[in-house]
Design an enzyme around this catalytic site. Structure first.
Site, PDB file in Angstrom:
ATOM      1  N   LYS A 212      -8.289  46.472   8.098  1.00 55.13           N
ATOM      2  CA  LYS A 212      -8.580  45.515   9.168  1.00 55.13           C
ATOM      3  C   LYS A 212      -7.320  44.687   9.439  1.00 55.13           C
ATOM      4  CE  LYS A 212     -13.444  46.243   8.593  1.00 55.13           C
ATOM      5  NZ  LYS A 212     -14.721  45.914   7.969  1.00 55.13           N
TER       6      LYS A 212
ATOM      7  N   SER B 112     -19.007  39.124   8.932  1.00 56.99           N
ATOM      8  CA  SER B 112     -18.278  39.695  10.065  1.00 56.99           C
ATOM      9  C   SER B 112     -19.018  39.620  11.387  1.00 56.99           C
ATOM     10  CB  SER B 112     -17.925  41.142   9.773  1.00 56.99           C
ATOM     11  OG  SER B 112     -19.094  41.925   9.717  1.00 56.99           O
TER      12      SER B 112
ATOM     13  N   HIS C 208     -13.033  40.513   5.743  1.00 54.73           N
ATOM     14  CA  HIS C 208     -12.685  39.901   7.034  1.00 54.73           C
ATOM     15  C   HIS C 208     -11.844  38.645   6.872  1.00 54.73           C
ATOM     16  CE1 HIS C 208     -14.911  42.639   9.607  1.00 54.73           C
ATOM     17  NE2 HIS C 208     -15.736  42.722   8.589  1.00 54.73           N
TER      18      HIS C 208
END
Ligand code: PLP
Length: 406
Positions: free
Chosen positions: A246, A187, A215
């Site tokens: 996310k 990330s 991610h």
């Protein structure tokens, strides 16, 4: 001991190093993200450029509707741990959706991605007899804590270094249980692991694979299953771990794996057993997000275009950023005080919010501004970002390209 003095002195040291963290008190506006009001700064309107709500799914109508409907139907909280009355139909459906996303037999939900890594790795490594954990040097704190907590023997392999991983594997008896823990998209640098080659080593040396796709889920692969889906490798990974907080825009974490493995973690992981389940409305919202991104590629395509555009515009004005194959744009500053200063000025003078990324999130000396463009950033937002950075770079006499690659 004077406890308060101790706390204050330690915090002062942190401030002196430039590593003291200040939160931005933001109020996001549904339908207008990435715009938000900075409540801590005279209610100023700001544009967020550092969110992990990568696709703006936190404001997607399907997600909002699912959450509203479920809240109205079943109420606020789950009312218990999963074991004691907290398993609701929304949890069961979400786990089925996640298992399908990764083409695994089962999935297991946790209250966050952090907890899923901590609990799953901690349990597997502790319980598998004589397990050796091989952990990539840049693994996320949640994986590191889980591995530590397990008290299993661990060896750290140099980041993405296959030769080093093989050396460590080859030094062990073939019969010894081994667990290779790594991420797909890292990330902070935005680089991507050589997943196929790691799976080859796992096969050769009789190791299990544990892949953090936090991610990548929602963002890569034809159905948002992550890098392993994109590369046709999901069936070669024993445990795929992801977040719903996310790209999916809600909250929660999970593992997807065989039925036996999920049942094992369900049965033994303290971090799963002894905590209240996610609210059903949250599970329903996450499910709507996962389902939407399974069938829609529009967000992924737009995301890719926006990332490419911001990169090209940074190149035009010579602002150094790490070249990588992902959606993360790290603009390197290399100094915690400067990094924080740049971030402060971006906010104060330009209404642009990019949190400085300092130690301990990244190693000292690699402080950066981590920019995450999304499909909901407009052309005007990009113009404003670029002109602000250009002004700042000139004002602060910061280096332009060429920059040493990190
Ligand atoms: C953010 C993050 C997590 C934790 O996920 P949350 O859902 O935010 O708790 C795990 N792994 C990596 C690599 C992350 O960046």
């Amino acid at each position: 001991m004077n406890y308060t003095d101790y706390f204050e002195n330690t915090l002062r040291d942190l401030k002196d190093e430039g590593n003291y963290r200040v939160f931005a008190d933001l109020e996001r506006h549904r339908g207008a993200f990435p715009k938000a009001t900075n409540r801590g700064d005279e209610n100023r309107e700001v544009t967020i450029w550092c969110s992990n709500d990568y696709l703006g799914m936190g404001q997607h109508p399907d997600v909002i509707a699912a959450m509203h409907d479920t809240l109205d139907q079943v109420g606020a909280g789950a009312g218990g741990t999963r074991n004691i009355s907290g398993t609701t139909h929304q949890h069961v459906m979400l786990e089925a959706e996640l298992a399908d996303l990764h083409r695994k037999e089962a999935a297991l939900l946790f209250t966050s991605g952090y907890v899923s890594n901590w609990a799953a790795l901690g349990t597997l490594a502790a319980k598998i007899p004589d397990c050796l954990v091989l952990s990539d040097a840049l693994n996320h704190a949640s994986m590191i804590e889980g591995i530590r907590h397990s008290k299993a023997e661990r060896k750290i392999w140099r980041h993405n270094d296959l030769a080093h991983l093989e050396e460590l594997l080859a030094a062990q008896p073939l019969s010894r249980p081994k667990l290779i823990a790594f991420e797909s998209v890292y990330s902070m640098d935005g680089d991507i692991a050589p997943i196929a080659e790691i799976c080859d080593l796992a096969d050769r040396y009789n190791a299990m694979t544990y892949l953090d796709e936090v991610h990548a889920v929602g963002l890569y692969g034809p159905r948002g299953g992550g890098i392993a889906e994109r590369e046709g490798l999901m069936d070669r990974i024993d445990v795929i771990e992801g977040t719903l907080g996310k790209a999916y825009g809600v909250i929660g974490g999970y593992i997807a794996a065989s039925s036996a493995l999920c049942d094992f973690v369900r049965s033994f992981a303290s971090g799963f057993i002894f905590t209240t389940a996610l609210p059903p409305a949250v599970a329903a919202g996450a499910n709507a997000s996962v389902r939407h991104l399974k069938s829609s590629n529009a967000e992924r395509r737009a995301h890719k275009d926006k990332v490419a555009e911001v990169r090209a515009r940074l190149d035009d004005i010579g602002i150094p950023h790490i070249t990588n194959p992902s959606h993360i744009i790290p603009v390197m500053v290399g100094d915690p005080v400067k990094c924080k200063y740049l971030s402060d000025v971006l906010m104060a003078d330009h209404g642009i919010y990019i949190q400085p990324i300092n130690y301990p999130t990244v190693p000292k000396g690699t402080e950066r501004l981590r920019i995450t463009p999304s499909p909901v950033h407009s052309a005007e937002d990009i113009d404003n970002l670029i002109s602000a950075l250009e002004t700042l770079w000139a004002k602060c006499q910061l280096a332009r390209l060429p920059l040493a690659a990190q």
